[in-house]
Design an enzyme around this catalytic site. Structure first.
Site, mmCIF file in Angstrom:
data_model
loop_
_atom_site.group_PDB
_atom_site.id
_atom_site.type_symbol
_atom_site.label_atom_id
_atom_site.label_comp_id
_atom_site.label_asym_id
_atom_site.label_seq_id
_atom_site.Cartn_x
_atom_site.Cartn_y
_atom_site.Cartn_z
ATOM 1 N N THR A 92 0.885 -1.213 -0.063
ATOM 2 C CA THR A 92 -0.192 -0.114 0.018
ATOM 3 C C THR A 92 0.827 1.253 -0.011
ATOM 4 O OG1 THR A 92 -1.656 -1.149 0.942
ATOM 5 C CG2 THR A 92 -1.808 1.169 1.269
ATOM 6 N N THR B 143 1.677 -4.335 4.173
ATOM 7 C CA THR B 143 1.396 -4.811 5.692
ATOM 8 C C THR B 143 0.922 -6.077 5.856
ATOM 9 O OG1 THR B 143 -0.508 -3.642 5.728
ATOM 10 C CG2 THR B 143 1.318 -2.252 6.440
ATOM 11 N N LYS C 105 0.621 -7.927 12.539
ATOM 12 C CA LYS C 105 -0.567 -7.230 12.144
ATOM 13 C C LYS C 105 -1.841 -7.606 12.773
ATOM 14 C CE LYS C 105 -2.590 -5.063 8.103
ATOM 15 N NZ LYS C 105 -3.008 -4.954 6.448
HETATM 16 N N1 ASP Z 1 -2.740 -5.535 0.989
HETATM 17 C C1 ASP Z 1 -1.810 -4.594 1.133
HETATM 18 C C2 ASP Z 1 -0.206 -5.373 1.140
HETATM 19 O O1 ASP Z 1 -0.009 -6.020 1.964
HETATM 20 C C3 ASP Z 1 -2.015 -3.795 2.212
HETATM 21 C C4 ASP Z 1 -0.837 -3.005 2.995
HETATM 22 O O2 ASP Z 1 0.203 -2.651 2.367
HETATM 23 O O3 ASP Z 1 -1.324 -2.140 3.816
HETATM 24 O O4 ASP Z 1 0.277 -5.369 0.144
#
Ligand code: ASP
Length: 350
Positions: free
Chosen positions: A34, A113, A186
């Site tokens: 993200t 994340t 997380k």
């Molecule tokens: N789906 C995303 C990822 O893990 C979520 C994020 O980065 O917060 O790449």
């Protein structure tokens, strides 16, 4: 010494420390997530992870170049839900190569994340250096109001460039907190304060371009591990099954049929399971599959010989690792031994 001279000395020392930090070479390995996500508008949450290249992320934080000599390298452009063992091997090998060839003094990895806690533990167990390696990401895409990515990226470089970060194993820096890559998880699907360590909390805090640490993680890192990731091209297969009231043994039996090398069983409470799953897991262990009892609870340990007689069934336990981290340790440990008591020892050591 006069007050004036004292002030001059303090100024000189702080300038010297700052210029030393500015000379630290920090390489950013970008993998997507993200933090590199772009949406159609600043108010809409809908976005695609991993769209923006590292150069564009860096251009949002020009001050980062005052902290260290920062360079970027794109390793992947994915949402971390697509993270794979192949990419883990690629990142770990590249980090070991960078440090071996003296290409950088510290590394920051930008990462989604969703699986960041897995990558951080995998790298903690496979990087053969005490130099700082820091993962970061964001919960809001780069195009959102109050995007958290630029600040997290800046802070991660601050953490990586600090000599205080060496020898602590791979770290995760998010939301002005620093966690050990071993026990961070997380904890929230959307909040910017998602990263937590339920049992142990953050090990450090970042503020105003400085990091301060409060404790060390006791468990060993990849620098003393018996596996050598540079020689590994494939990992043994370990899968995770999950317990809930009245759960049938369908998942465990499917994994046995798929000829996995290990099963992490995320049981209830202290790694408990009902009779259907106990029978299936006992049969799996008897057939040579390594069965590790874990817990679906958010915190705490799974301890040997509590309600389940582990010696009788041939099981091992995860200690305080959650199921996704236990899987990583078991995959790596299985590359060096299949001995149950040695594998158990790894869970009490790493
Ligand atoms: N789906 C995303 C990822 O893990 C979520 C994020 O980065 O917060 O790449």
């Amino acid at each position: 010494m006069s007050k004036f001279r004292m002030l001059l000395l303090l100024l000189f020392v702080s300038l010297a420390i700052q210029s030393m930090a500015q000379n630290v070479r920090v390489k950013i390995l970008a993998t997507g997530g993200t933090i590199a996500g772009a949406g159609a508008s600043s108010t809409r949450a809908a976005y695609k992870a991993g769209e923006l290249p590292i150069d564009q992320l860096l251009s949002a934080v020009p001050d980062i170049h005052k902290v260290a000599k920062v360079t970027g390298e794109q390793i992947a452009s994915i949402g971390s839900q697509d993270m794979s063992i192949d990419i883990w091997l690629k990142i770990a090998k590249r980090i070991n190569e960078i440090f071996k060839n003296n290409e950088a003094d510290a590394i920051v990895i930008t990462h989604g994340t969703d699986t960041q806690e897995e990558t951080s533990y995998f790298l903690r167990l496979t990087v053969k250096s005490d130099k700082p390696v820091v993962l970061t990401g964001s919960m809001r895409p780069a195009t959102a109001i109050s995007a958290d990515g630029p600040k997290n990226l800046y802070d991660a470089v601050v953490v990586a460039a600090s000599p205080k970060s060496a020898g602590r194993g791979v770290l995760v820096s998010m939301n002005e907190m620093v966690f050990s890559g071993r026990d961070v998880t997380k904890s929230n699907s959307t909040s910017t304060s998602t990263f937590q360590s339920a049992d142990f909390g953050p090990i450090g805090l970042v503020y105003d371009g400085m990091v301060e640490y409060y404790r060390k993680t006791e468990r060993l890192t990849g620098t003393s591990a018996p596996w050598d990731i540079d020689k590994i091209t494939k990992l043994p297969r370990v899968d995770i099954a999950y317990m809930y009231a009245d759960a049938p043994a369908t998942a465990v039996n499917a994994f046995v049929k798929a000829k996995v090398d290990g099963i992490i069983f995320a049981g209830v409470g202290n790694g408990n399971m009902n009779k259907a799953n106990l029978d299936a897991l006992a049969a799996a262990a008897k057939s040579g599959i390594i069965v590790c009892r874990d817990s679906r609870t958010y915190s705490g340990r799974v301890t040997l010989h509590d309600e389940v007689d582990d010696d009788k069934y041939g099981f091992i336990v995860s200690d305080d690792l959650n199921a996704q981290k236990s899987r990583i340790l078991l995959m790596l440990a299985l590359t060096v031994t299949k001995d149950r008591s040695k594998l158990q020892e790894f869970f009490f050591t790493y």
